[in-house]
Structures are given as structure tokens and as C-alpha cells.
Design a protein around this motif. Structure first.
Motif, short mmCIF file in Angstrom:
data_model
loop_
_atom_site.label_atom_id
_atom_site.label_comp_id
_atom_site.label_asym_id
_atom_site.label_seq_id
_atom_site.Cartn_x
_atom_site.Cartn_y
_atom_site.Cartn_z
N GLN A 49 43.70 47.01 51.73
CA GLN A 49 42.73 46.15 52.54
C GLN A 49 43.15 44.54 51.91
OE1 GLN A 49 38.78 47.23 53.07
NE2 GLN A 49 38.26 46.41 51.53
N ARG A 50 42.83 44.68 50.34
CA ARG A 50 43.30 43.57 49.75
C ARG A 50 44.68 43.03 49.80
NH1 ARG A 50 43.04 42.29 43.68
NH2 ARG A 50 41.87 40.15 43.69
N GLU A 51 45.58 44.04 49.82
CA GLU A 51 47.05 43.70 49.92
C GLU A 51 47.51 43.25 51.31
OE1 GLU A 51 48.91 47.35 48.69
OE2 GLU A 51 48.13 47.13 46.84
N GLN A 52 46.79 44.06 52.47
CA GLN A 52 47.11 43.63 53.63
C GLN A 52 46.43 42.38 54.30
OE1 GLN A 52 45.47 47.33 55.30
NE2 GLN A 52 47.17 48.37 55.21
N LEU A 53 45.24 42.08 53.94
CA LEU A 53 44.64 40.95 54.38
C LEU A 53 44.07 40.15 53.21
CD1 LEU A 53 42.50 42.56 57.29
CD2 LEU A 53 44.64 41.51 57.52
N PRO A 54 45.08 39.39 52.51
CA PRO A 54 44.54 38.72 51.30
C PRO A 54 43.52 37.43 51.83
CG PRO A 54 46.91 38.16 51.82
CD PRO A 54 46.34 39.41 52.61
N ASP A 55 43.75 36.97 53.24
CA ASP A 55 43.01 36.02 53.50
C ASP A 55 41.45 36.42 53.51
OD1 ASP A 55 44.97 34.37 53.89
OD2 ASP A 55 45.01 34.14 56.17
N MET A 56 41.06 37.73 53.69
CA MET A 56 40.01 38.25 53.97
C MET A 56 39.51 38.82 52.65
SD MET A 56 38.02 38.32 56.77
CE MET A 56 37.23 39.83 56.80
N TYR A 57 40.21 39.41 51.92
CA TYR A 57 39.78 40.46 50.73
C TYR A 57 40.16 40.15 49.36
CZ TYR A 57 37.87 43.43 54.39
OH TYR A 57 37.34 43.95 55.55
N ALA A 58 41.23 38.78 49.22
CA ALA A 58 41.72 38.68 47.81
C ALA A 58 40.41 38.41 47.09
CB ALA A 58 42.83 37.39 48.00
N ALA A 59 39.26 37.99 47.43
CA ALA A 59 38.34 37.45 46.65
C ALA A 59 37.32 38.92 46.18
CB ALA A 59 37.37 36.43 47.23
N PHE A 60 37.65 39.81 46.94
CA PHE A 60 36.95 41.05 46.44
C PHE A 60 37.88 42.00 45.53
CE2 PHE A 60 35.54 39.60 50.85
CZ PHE A 60 34.23 39.21 50.50
N GLY A 61 37.59 41.99 44.28
CA GLY A 61 38.17 42.75 43.52
C GLY A 61 37.99 44.47 43.60
N PRO A 62 38.92 45.36 43.69
CA PRO A 62 38.59 46.41 44.00
C PRO A 62 37.97 47.30 42.91
CG PRO A 62 41.12 46.26 43.30
CD PRO A 62 40.31 44.89 43.46
N GLU A 63 37.56 46.76 41.89
CA GLU A 63 37.09 47.41 40.72
C GLU A 63 35.64 46.71 40.52
OE1 GLU A 63 38.06 50.22 39.93
OE2 GLU A 63 39.81 50.07 40.88
N HIS A 64 35.48 45.62 41.13
CA HIS A 64 34.31 44.56 41.14
C HIS A 64 32.92 45.40 41.58
CE1 HIS A 64 31.55 41.38 40.66
NE2 HIS A 64 31.29 41.40 42.02
N LEU A 65 31.80 45.24 40.91
CA LEU A 65 30.68 46.14 41.45
C LEU A 65 29.68 44.77 41.76
CD1 LEU A 65 30.00 48.72 38.59
CD2 LEU A 65 30.59 48.90 40.87
N PRO A 66 29.37 44.54 43.12
CA PRO A 66 28.77 43.49 43.37
C PRO A 66 27.29 43.53 43.28
CG PRO A 66 29.35 44.86 45.37
CD PRO A 66 30.10 45.15 44.13
N GLU A 67 26.53 42.32 43.24
CA GLU A 67 25.12 42.48 42.65
C GLU A 67 24.27 43.30 43.43
OE1 GLU A 67 23.10 38.48 41.80
OE2 GLU A 67 21.78 39.48 43.48
N ARG A 68 24.71 43.53 44.76
CA ARG A 68 23.86 44.22 45.40
C ARG A 68 23.65 45.86 45.26
NH1 ARG A 68 25.64 45.77 51.30
NH2 ARG A 68 24.92 47.58 50.99
N LEU A 69 24.73 46.21 44.40
CA LEU A 69 24.61 47.59 44.18
C LEU A 69 23.86 47.91 43.20
CD1 LEU A 69 28.44 48.55 44.08
CD2 LEU A 69 26.61 49.60 45.47
#
Length: 431
Positions: free
Chosen positions: A13-33
């Protein structure tokens, strides 16, 4: 169970839609977790649950983390066409594609074709005969019980600031729009349980497509709003947050099944589970979040709560809860309708406090949810009446010779409910 396929989807999804998901690293653990026992979680208020045992299940935790990073790339790609077509244009093309096929849409965008293809690609783990049988039983609840509990169930989605923020950012759940959202939610579930509702040309199929578009429009708006913190929240409306709404009836049924000392569903329950799983598929949820057995359903629900960091922000959560409670669902129903709505609101409020706040009326008061003596008096006779009516109709539906007659009554009642809900727009009023 390996979750490699889901992890691959997150990367794609990061590769297909960089406008949407480039900021979301596939290994990043967001604070909400909330992944350690020191992190406060939404499960902390639930008594008798061993959170440590859940956190120690590494495969289950991997699933929760991956599903927290997962959006809906196929619907998001279509929603990204908003600047070119506008929301009305996207809705018109989607409705035409659902009703007449995508080839009936002039110059249909490739994104719309991919969206429709994903919904039409029914997985082999779905049994449509079972789905239709499940709808026959589920529509009894939709016709006779859901109108009185939907407001309370809707409130439950606003108890956590991490999960509630996307809709708060749109401003779509304040004032009069709160009532519309509650009725649209009820209308969606009702459409999926009508005879043939989830068939390719059925009203439930179209409603699912519209809900996905709405969620994606909210997702697009949230990421571009300037108010969305990627490191804190991860993607807006991730699949892990859509799972509870899609499986709430399955969860309640699973709890009752286990309480009865059974490790599996009976024939009727199995059909209803099949309906819920297919409905969730149409909404874009992956099969990994859709267990087939009662213990599995309960476990994913608990795991989601165990890994969602506890956070109640009055400006976000409290405002949404109060607006939804105050919403007039039937403002033009006349004196009788207004009286009926007072009973419905009282029953929904008390059901919300008991089911989602573990009966903590002090906590409810802090949220601005006031339960009066009048609420208690109005709600008290409703539970035995509503449950008794559902059980009676369910029993009649299983009697040879009465099943068809009973179902015709239920369908007629459900269609009347749908007329009362009005014409669903499923439009995210963003901006």
C-alpha cells in the motif's frame, strides 16, 4: 497462522499509494499501540481478562500490529480521485457500477474497476447459501432489536481518542449529522440482511461499497488535514478498527456460546457467522481478522482492546458521545414518535453503559452521559419486551409451515424500518 500476506499488503500500500501511505513506515509502531503491561489499554477496565497472556501470544500481537498499519488501498485509490470528480461524482459512478456493472460507467476510471473487481472476487471460504440462511435469522434482530440498540453500539466507537479522531476531524458527527450517521449505520446492516442483500446486485453489496468509499474519503481527508500525527496514530481507520463494528454481533453470540459451555456454534449461529464474515469481506477486512470459532472471535476482540492505548479526550470522544445521544433520529415522527424515541434513547443509553462501560455510571457521568431515574424507568420494561419478541419470532421462524409467513412479516417490518431511516447518503462531509 502466518500473517505474511497481510504484512505484504502493508508494504504494497505504501508503494501503490505514496500520496496516502508514504508517511507510514511499514515497521513503525505508532503511539496508539499498547504492547507492554505498563501501557494503559482499553482492556484494563474489563474484569477477569488476563492481558499478560494475550500480550505473550506473539502471533496474535503480530496480527494486531499489522492490522493497525493496514488501510484499504483499493478503495483509497478511488477516493484519491476526489479532486478530479468530486464526492458526488465518485458516488454516482460507484452506484452505477454496483447496479449495472462497471462497463455501464462512461470512461470508468481504472481505480473504480479495481475497486469493483476486489469486491466481486468472492473468496472460496465463503458459502453463499450459508450467508443467505444467516441473513434470514439476522434480519429478525435487524427488524426488531437493532433500532433500539444501534445508538448505544454507535457510541462505543467513540470511547477511544485514537480510534475516534478520524471522524471528529471531518466534523461529520456533530449537530444534525449525528442522527444521519446513526441511521446510515442501521440502514447498512439492514440492507445486508434483506433477501439477496449481499448478492452482486443486492442493496447490501452497494451499501458496503458506499461505506468503504466513505471510510476512504475520511482517510484521505484526515491524512491531508494537518491534524493527523502519523507517528501517534498510524493510518486513519485501520482494518483493526473496522473489525469490532463488523463483528459485534458475532462477538456477543460467541460470548453467549462459550457461556453455555459450547466450543462451537450451532447451525443457526454458524450461518449468522458466515453472513458476518462475508459482510466484513465486502467492507475490505482480511480473513485473518475473521475467525470461524467462538473462542477465536472473542480472542481477536480482546486482543484489539489489549493493544489499543487507553485515551479519552473530552473534546473528541466526549463531544461525539454527547452529540450522538442528543441526536433526534425521527424529528418528524409526531407525538407518538417522539415518545418512542425517548424510550429508545433511554434504553440505548443504559445498554451502552452496561455493555461498554461495565455498568460504571460514574464514568458515564464524567463523559457527560447522564442516566436519570426516568431513563431507568423507561428502559426497565423494554429489555424483556424486546428480547422476548425476538425469541418468539425466532422460534416461529423455525416451525415448519410458519417459517415463510414469519419471514414475510420480518422482511416487511425491516423494509418499514429502512423507509424510516431515509435515503442513506454515506457521504463524508469533509473540508
Amino acid at each position: 497462522m502466518s500473517h505474511q500476506a497481510l504484512q505484504d499488503r502493508v508494504r504494497r500500500q505504501r508503494e501503490q499509494l505514496p500520496d496516502m501511505y508514504a508517511a507510514f513506515g511499514p515497521e513503525h509502531l505508532p503511539e496508539r499501540l499498547a504492547l507492554t503491561l505498563d501501557d494503559p489499554s482499553d482492556l484494563d477496565d474489563v474484569k477477569g481478562v488476563d492481558r499478560a497472556e494475550l500480550l505473550a501470544d506473539t502471533e496474535l500481537m503480530d496480527l494486531m500490529v499489522t492490522a493497525t498499519r493496514l488501510g484499504d488501498a483499493v478503495a483509497d485509490a478511488y477516493a484519491l480521485l476526489l479532486p478530479e470528480h468530486g464526492m458526488r461524482g465518485l458516488i454516482d459512478m460507484l452506484q452505477t457500477a454496483c447496479r449495472k456493472g462497471v462497463d455501464a460507467v462512461p470512461d470508468a476510471p481504472a481505480e473504480l474497476r479495481a475497486f469493483m473487481a476486489a469486491m466481486e472476487d468472492r473468496p472460496d471460504w465463503i458459502d453463499l447459501d450459508q450467508v443467505e440462511e444467516g441473513a434470514r435469522w439476522e434480519r429478525i434482530n435487524a427488524a426488531l432489536l437493532t433500532p433500539f440498540v444501534i445508538r448505544g453500539a454507535f457510541l462505543a466507537t467513540f470511547l477511544n481518542a485514537y480510534a475516534a479522531l478520524p471522524m471528529a476531524i471531518t466534523g461529520a458527527l456533530t449537530g444534525e449529522t449525528s442522527a444521519r450517521r446513526v441511521k446510515e449505520t442501521a440502514a447498512f446492516f439492514a440492507a445486508t440482511v434483506l433477501p439477496g442483500g449481499t448478492a452482486r446486485n443486492g442493496p447490501g453489496f452497494e451499501a458496503a461499497a458506499m461505506v468503504r468509499l466513505m471510510h476512504s474519503a475520511v482517510r484521505v481527508h484526515a491524512t491531508r488535514s494537518g491534524r493527523w500525527n502519523h507517528d501517534t496514530h498510524g493510518p486513519p481507520i485501520p482494518q483493526v478498527d473496522q473489525m469490532p463494528a463488523g463483528l459485534i454481533s458475532s462477538f456477543l453470540m460467541s460470548v453467549a456460546t462459550v457461556k453455555d459451555g459450547r466450543d462451537d456454534f450451532n447451525t443457526r449461529e454458524r450461518a449468522m457467522i458466515e453472513l458476518a464474515r462475508y459482510r466484513c469481506f465486502l467492507l475490505g477486512l482480511p480473513v485473518e481478522l475473521l475467525p470461524e470459532d467462538p473462542h477465536g472471535v472473542i480472542r481477536v476482540f480482546k486482543a484489539r482492546a489489549a493493544t489499543l492505548r487507553s485515551s479519552f479526550d473530552d473534546d473528541t470522544c466526549g463531544a461525539l458521545v454527547r452529540a450522538t445521544l442528543a441526536a433526534r433520529l425521527h424529528p418528524d415522527a409526531g407525538r407518538w414518535g417522539r415518545a418512542a424515541e425517548r424510550f429508545e434513547r433511554s434504553f440505548a443509553t443504559i445498554t451502552f453503559v452496561k455493555a461498554f462501560l461495565q455498568g460504571d455510571y460514574e464514568r458515564a457521568e464524567r463523559m457527560g452521559v447522564h442516566v436519570s431515574r426516568a431513563d431507568q424507568l423507561r428502559a426497565a420494561p423494554m429489555l424483556p419486551f424486546l428480547i422476548g419478541r425476538v425469541l418468539l419470532v425466532r422460534k416461529l421462524a423455525g416451525v415448519p409451515g410458519l417459517g415463510r409467513v414469519t419471514d414475510r412479516y420480518v422482511v416487511a417490518t425491516l423494509r418499514r424500518r429502512l423507509r424510516g431511516y431515509g435515503h442513506p447518503e454515506y457521504v463524508a462531509r469533509v473540508g
